[in-house]
Design a protein around this motif. Structure first.
Motif, PDB file in Angstrom:
ATOM      1  N   SER A   1       3.812  11.229  11.044  1.00  0.00           N
ATOM      2  CA  SER A   1       4.522  10.720  12.212  1.00  0.00           C
ATOM      3  C   SER A   1       3.501  10.027  13.099  1.00  0.00           C
ATOM      4  CB  SER A   1       5.195  11.863  12.991  1.00  0.00           C
ATOM      5  OG  SER A   1       6.226  12.450  12.226  1.00  0.00           O
ATOM      6  N   VAL A   2       3.737   8.757  13.406  1.00  0.00           N
ATOM      7  CA  VAL A   2       2.809   8.000  14.237  1.00  0.00           C
ATOM      8  C   VAL A   2       3.572   7.282  15.338  1.00  0.00           C
ATOM      9  CG1 VAL A   2       1.203   7.645  12.319  1.00  0.00           C
ATOM     10  CG2 VAL A   2       2.913   5.907  12.810  1.00  0.00           C
ATOM     11  N   ARG A   3       2.876   7.024  16.422  1.00  0.00           N
ATOM     12  CA  ARG A   3       3.424   6.183  17.485  1.00  0.00           C
ATOM     13  C   ARG A   3       2.671   4.854  17.446  1.00  0.00           C
ATOM     14  NH1 ARG A   3       7.128   8.240  20.683  1.00  0.00           N
ATOM     15  NH2 ARG A   3       7.440  10.495  20.677  1.00  0.00           N
ATOM     16  N   MET A   4       3.423   3.758  17.214  1.00  0.00           N
ATOM     17  CA  MET A   4       2.835   2.443  16.987  1.00  0.00           C
ATOM     18  C   MET A   4       2.946   1.581  18.236  1.00  0.00           C
ATOM     19  SD  MET A   4       1.402   0.621  14.496  1.00  0.00           S
ATOM     20  CE  MET A   4       2.048   1.175  12.910  1.00  0.00           C
ATOM     21  N   HIS A   5       1.857   0.842  18.498  1.00  0.00           N
ATOM     22  CA  HIS A   5       1.808  -0.098  19.610  1.00  0.00           C
ATOM     23  C   HIS A   5       1.336  -1.435  19.040  1.00  0.00           C
ATOM     24  CE1 HIS A   5       1.812   3.527  22.210  1.00  0.00           C
ATOM     25  NE2 HIS A   5       1.110   4.005  21.200  1.00  0.00           N
ATOM     26  N   THR A   6       2.076  -2.507  19.264  1.00  0.00           N
ATOM     27  CA  THR A   6       1.733  -3.796  18.682  1.00  0.00           C
ATOM     28  C   THR A   6       1.618  -4.861  19.761  1.00  0.00           C
ATOM     29  OG1 THR A   6       4.038  -4.435  18.328  1.00  0.00           O
ATOM     30  CG2 THR A   6       2.953  -3.201  16.561  1.00  0.00           C
ATOM     31  N   THR A   7       0.702  -5.805  19.525  1.00  0.00           N
ATOM     32  CA  THR A   7       0.483  -6.926  20.428  1.00  0.00           C
ATOM     33  C   THR A   7       0.339  -8.196  19.597  1.00  0.00           C
ATOM     34  OG1 THR A   7      -0.681  -5.495  21.995  1.00  0.00           O
ATOM     35  CG2 THR A   7      -1.004  -7.870  22.231  1.00  0.00           C
ATOM     36  N   LEU A   8       0.967  -9.270  20.037  1.00  0.00           N
ATOM     37  CA  LEU A   8       0.836 -10.556  19.358  1.00  0.00           C
ATOM     38  C   LEU A   8      -0.440 -11.255  19.817  1.00  0.00           C
ATOM     39  CD1 LEU A   8       4.505 -11.872  19.549  1.00  0.00           C
ATOM     40  CD2 LEU A   8       3.361 -10.776  17.619  1.00  0.00           C
TER      41      LEU A   8
ATOM     42  N   LEU B   1       7.315   6.344  14.307  1.00  0.00           N
ATOM     43  CA  LEU B   1       7.592   5.933  12.935  1.00  0.00           C
ATOM     44  C   LEU B   1       7.145   7.022  11.967  1.00  0.00           C
ATOM     45  CD1 LEU B   1       6.154   2.310  13.163  1.00  0.00           C
ATOM     46  CD2 LEU B   1       8.556   2.959  13.363  1.00  0.00           C
ATOM     47  N   GLN B   2       7.752   7.003  10.768  1.00  0.00           N
ATOM     48  CA  GLN B   2       7.343   7.885   9.684  1.00  0.00           C
ATOM     49  C   GLN B   2       6.700   7.012   8.609  1.00  0.00           C
ATOM     50  OE1 GLN B   2       7.840  11.282   9.988  1.00  0.00           O
ATOM     51  NE2 GLN B   2       8.640  10.745  12.030  1.00  0.00           N
ATOM     52  N   LEU B   3       5.386   7.137   8.410  1.00  0.00           N
ATOM     53  CA  LEU B   3       4.651   6.315   7.455  1.00  0.00           C
ATOM     54  C   LEU B   3       3.936   7.190   6.440  1.00  0.00           C
ATOM     55  CD1 LEU B   3       3.008   3.680   9.846  1.00  0.00           C
ATOM     56  CD2 LEU B   3       5.175   3.507   8.611  1.00  0.00           C
TER      57      LEU B   3
ATOM     58  N   ALA C   1       1.075  11.282  15.526  1.00  0.00           N
ATOM     59  CA  ALA C   1       1.992  12.181  16.237  1.00  0.00           C
ATOM     60  C   ALA C   1       2.495  13.284  15.325  1.00  0.00           C
ATOM     61  CB  ALA C   1       3.163  11.387  16.819  1.00  0.00           C
ATOM     62  N   THR C   2       1.768  13.538  14.199  1.00  0.00           N
ATOM     63  CA  THR C   2       2.207  14.573  13.271  1.00  0.00           C
ATOM     64  C   THR C   2       2.284  15.931  13.953  1.00  0.00           C
ATOM     65  OG1 THR C   2       1.164  13.359  11.458  1.00  0.00           O
ATOM     66  CG2 THR C   2       1.726  15.669  11.062  1.00  0.00           C
ATOM     67  N   HIS C   3       1.297  16.215  14.852  1.00  0.00           N
ATOM     68  CA  HIS C   3       1.290  17.495  15.546  1.00  0.00           C
ATOM     69  C   HIS C   3       2.537  17.644  16.415  1.00  0.00           C
ATOM     70  CE1 HIS C   3      -0.366  14.623  18.432  1.00  0.00           C
ATOM     71  NE2 HIS C   3      -0.027  15.472  19.380  1.00  0.00           N
TER      72      HIS C   3
ATOM     73  N   LEU D   1       0.816  -1.222   0.000  1.00  0.00           N
ATOM     74  CA  LEU D   1       0.000   0.000   0.000  1.00  0.00           C
ATOM     75  C   LEU D   1       0.846   1.268   0.000  1.00  0.00           C
ATOM     76  CD1 LEU D   1      -2.737  -1.056   2.572  1.00  0.00           C
ATOM     77  CD2 LEU D   1      -2.980  -0.914   0.096  1.00  0.00           C
ATOM     78  N   GLY D   2       2.155   1.119   0.129  1.00  0.00           N
ATOM     79  CA  GLY D   2       3.049   2.284   0.075  1.00  0.00           C
ATOM     80  C   GLY D   2       3.218   3.003   1.384  1.00  0.00           C
ATOM     81  N   HIS D   3       2.809   2.382   2.501  1.00  0.00           N
ATOM     82  CA  HIS D   3       2.897   3.065   3.786  1.00  0.00           C
ATOM     83  C   HIS D   3       4.326   3.167   4.303  1.00  0.00           C
ATOM     84  CE1 HIS D   3      -1.595   2.153   4.855  1.00  0.00           C
ATOM     85  NE2 HIS D   3      -1.448   2.915   3.788  1.00  0.00           N
ATOM     86  N   TRP D   4       5.206   2.273   3.838  1.00  0.00           N
ATOM     87  CA  TRP D   4       6.602   2.280   4.284  1.00  0.00           C
ATOM     88  C   TRP D   4       7.488   2.778   3.142  1.00  0.00           C
ATOM     89  CZ3 TRP D   4       8.021   0.957   9.261  1.00  0.00           C
ATOM     90  CH2 TRP D   4       7.050   0.318  10.031  1.00  0.00           C
ATOM     91  N   PRO D   5       7.988   4.016   3.218  1.00  0.00           N
ATOM     92  CA  PRO D   5       8.874   4.515   2.153  1.00  0.00           C
ATOM     93  C   PRO D   5      10.126   3.664   1.984  1.00  0.00           C
ATOM     94  CG  PRO D   5       8.093   6.317   3.527  1.00  0.00           C
ATOM     95  CD  PRO D   5       7.680   5.043   4.218  1.00  0.00           C
ATOM     96  N   ASP D   6      10.618   3.057   3.058  1.00  0.00           N
ATOM     97  CA  ASP D   6      11.830   2.244   3.011  1.00  0.00           C
ATOM     98  C   ASP D   6      11.505   0.854   3.570  1.00  0.00           C
ATOM     99  OD1 ASP D   6      14.282   1.039   3.138  1.00  0.00           O
ATOM    100  OD2 ASP D   6      15.313   2.752   4.051  1.00  0.00           O
TER     101      ASP D   6
END
Length: 334
Positions: free
Chosen positions: A88-95, A77-79, A111-113, A54-59
C-alpha cells in the motif's frame, strides 16, 4: 550564491522512493536509490521499461485510471513492487513540462503499515478511524519534496567554514536564510546527545541514514533524518552533500498508533477466551500473528509456540470440526 546540488545527486539522495517517467508512454527515465531499495530491482533492469511491464500494477485498468488523475496528491494505491508482495503506497505526482519530452515525477511513501494497523485493530472501529485519520494527516505533511515535504539539502561551499543550504533547510530548522551559513551554525542546534552520531555519518559520507534531534529556535524539539554522501557530478570537484527530512510528525504518528495498539491488545488480554489474529500468505500458507495469553490455558501452547507454527492450533481442533470452523472464520484451517 553558490550553485545548488546537481539534480542527479539530490534526486538519488532523497529518502522517499521517486521515479521519473515519460508522459507519452510511461517508460522509466530515472529512479533513485530509495526506489531501487524498495523494489529490489537493478537500475539497468528498470530504465526504459514501464511499471506495467515490471508487474507493479496487478490490474492495467487501475494504472490507466491513475494516469487520468495526474497530477495528483496523496493517492492510496495497491502496487506489487516485488513479485508476490502487494504494497500500500501513497503516490504524489508532478508534471515536468520544461523538458523537450514531457515527464512525470512520481514520489511515494510506503503506507503498508497503515493497512496492517487496520487489520490489527479492526475490532475497534472507532480507534481505527481515529488512527487512520491521524496517519493520513501526518503522511500529507511529510510526503512532498522540499517545501511541501519538509525536505531540504546542503552542499559544500568554496570556503571550508561555510556550506550552502537550500530554502527547505531554513524553513525546516527555523533559522534565518542567508547566502551561506557557517558549519558551526549549521550543526549548532543538533541535540548534544545526537551530535556524535551525526558527526560519524558526516565523516563516513556513505549515504547511510542518521536520525537526530534539532533544537528549534521556537523552543520545540524536531526530529530530522539525514543521508550524507559524497559525489562527483559532471566533472565538478568532489562534493559533499546531505539530504534532510523532518520526521517529527512521522514519529508522533508512529508512537500514537503504537499506543493505540498496546491499549487494544491490553483489552484483548482481559477477554475471557482465546483471541488471535491470523493471515493467509501469498503462497497459501497460514500464519498466526497475534494470540493472547489464554492460549496456554485452553490449548497448552504458549503464544510464541502458536505463532511459530500454526499447525499446533490445527492439532487442537477435532478433525470433524475443522471444515465448519474454517467456513465460520473464512480462513483455511486445513
Amino acid at each position: 550564491m553558490p550553485s545548488s546540488l546537481p539534480y542527479a545527486a539530490f534526486f538519488d539522495g532523497l529518502p522517499l522512493p521517486a521515479a521519473v517517467t515519460r508522459r507519452s508512454d510511461g517508460r522509466l527515465v530515472d529512479v533513485n536509490q530509495a526506489w531501487l531499495t524498495l523494489t529490489g530491482l537493478q537500475r539497468a533492469d528498470a530504465i526504459g521499461r514501464t511499471t506495467l511491464e515490471l508487474g507493479h500494477w496487478p490490474d492495467p485498468a487501475d494504472r490507466a485510471a491513475f494516469l487520468s488523475r495526474v497530477p495528483c496528491e496523496n493517492q492510496l494505491l495497491q502496487l506489487m513492487l516485488r513479485p508476490g508482495r502487494v504494497y500500500s503506497v501513497r503516490m504524489h505526482t508532478t508534471l515536468i513540462e520544461s523538458t523537450d519530452e514531457p515527464l512525470i515525477l512520481n514520489v511515494f511513501t510506503d503506507a503498508t503499515h497503515e493497512t496492517a494497523a487496520h487489520e490489527a485493530l479492526r475490532f475497534s472501529e472507532q480507534a481505527l478511524a481515529q488512527a487512520n485519520q491521524l496517519l493520513q494527516h501526518r503522511l500529507a505533511l511529510y510526503a512532498e519534496i522540499e517545501q511541501v515535504a519538509r525536505v531540504g539539502y546542503w552542499t559544500n561551499a568554496g570556503s571550508d567554514q561555510h556550506v550552502f543550504w537550500s530554502p527547505g533547510m531554513y524553513a525546516m530548522t527555523g533559522l534565518q536564510p542567508v547566502d551561506l551559513i557557517t558549519r558551526r551554525e549549521g550543526r549548532g542546534r543538533i541535540h548534544p546527545d545526537d551530535l556524535p552520531a551525526w558527526l560519524a555519518a558526516r565523516a563516513a559520507a556513505d549515504g547511510s541514514e542518521v536520525e537526530f534531534r534539532w533544537l528549534h529556535p521556537d523552543g520545540r524539539t524536531r526530529w530530522l533524518r539525514s543521508r550524507i554522501g559524497r559525489t562527483v557530478v559532471d566533472g565538478q570537484p568532489l562534493t559533499d552533500f546531505g539530504v534532510v527530512h523532518d520526521i517529527t510528525d512521522e514519529r508522533e504518528a508512529r508512537l500514537q498508533l503504537a499506543e493505540q495498539l498496546r491499549l487494544l491488545r491490553s483489552i484483548a488480554e482481559r477477554v475471557p477466551g482465546l483471541t488471535y489474529q491470523a493471515r493467509r500468505n501469498p503462497d497459501g500458507t497460514a500464519q498466526i500473528t497475534y494470540v493472547n495469553d489464554r492460549a496456554f490455558d485452553m490449548l497448552e501452547f504458549t503464544p510464541e509456540e502458536l505463532m511459530a507454527d500454526v499447525r499446533r492450533l490445527y492439532a487442537r481442533v477435532h478433525p470433524d470440526d475443522l471444515k465448519s470452523l474454517s467456513d465460520l472464520a473464512k480462513f483455511p484451517f486445513t
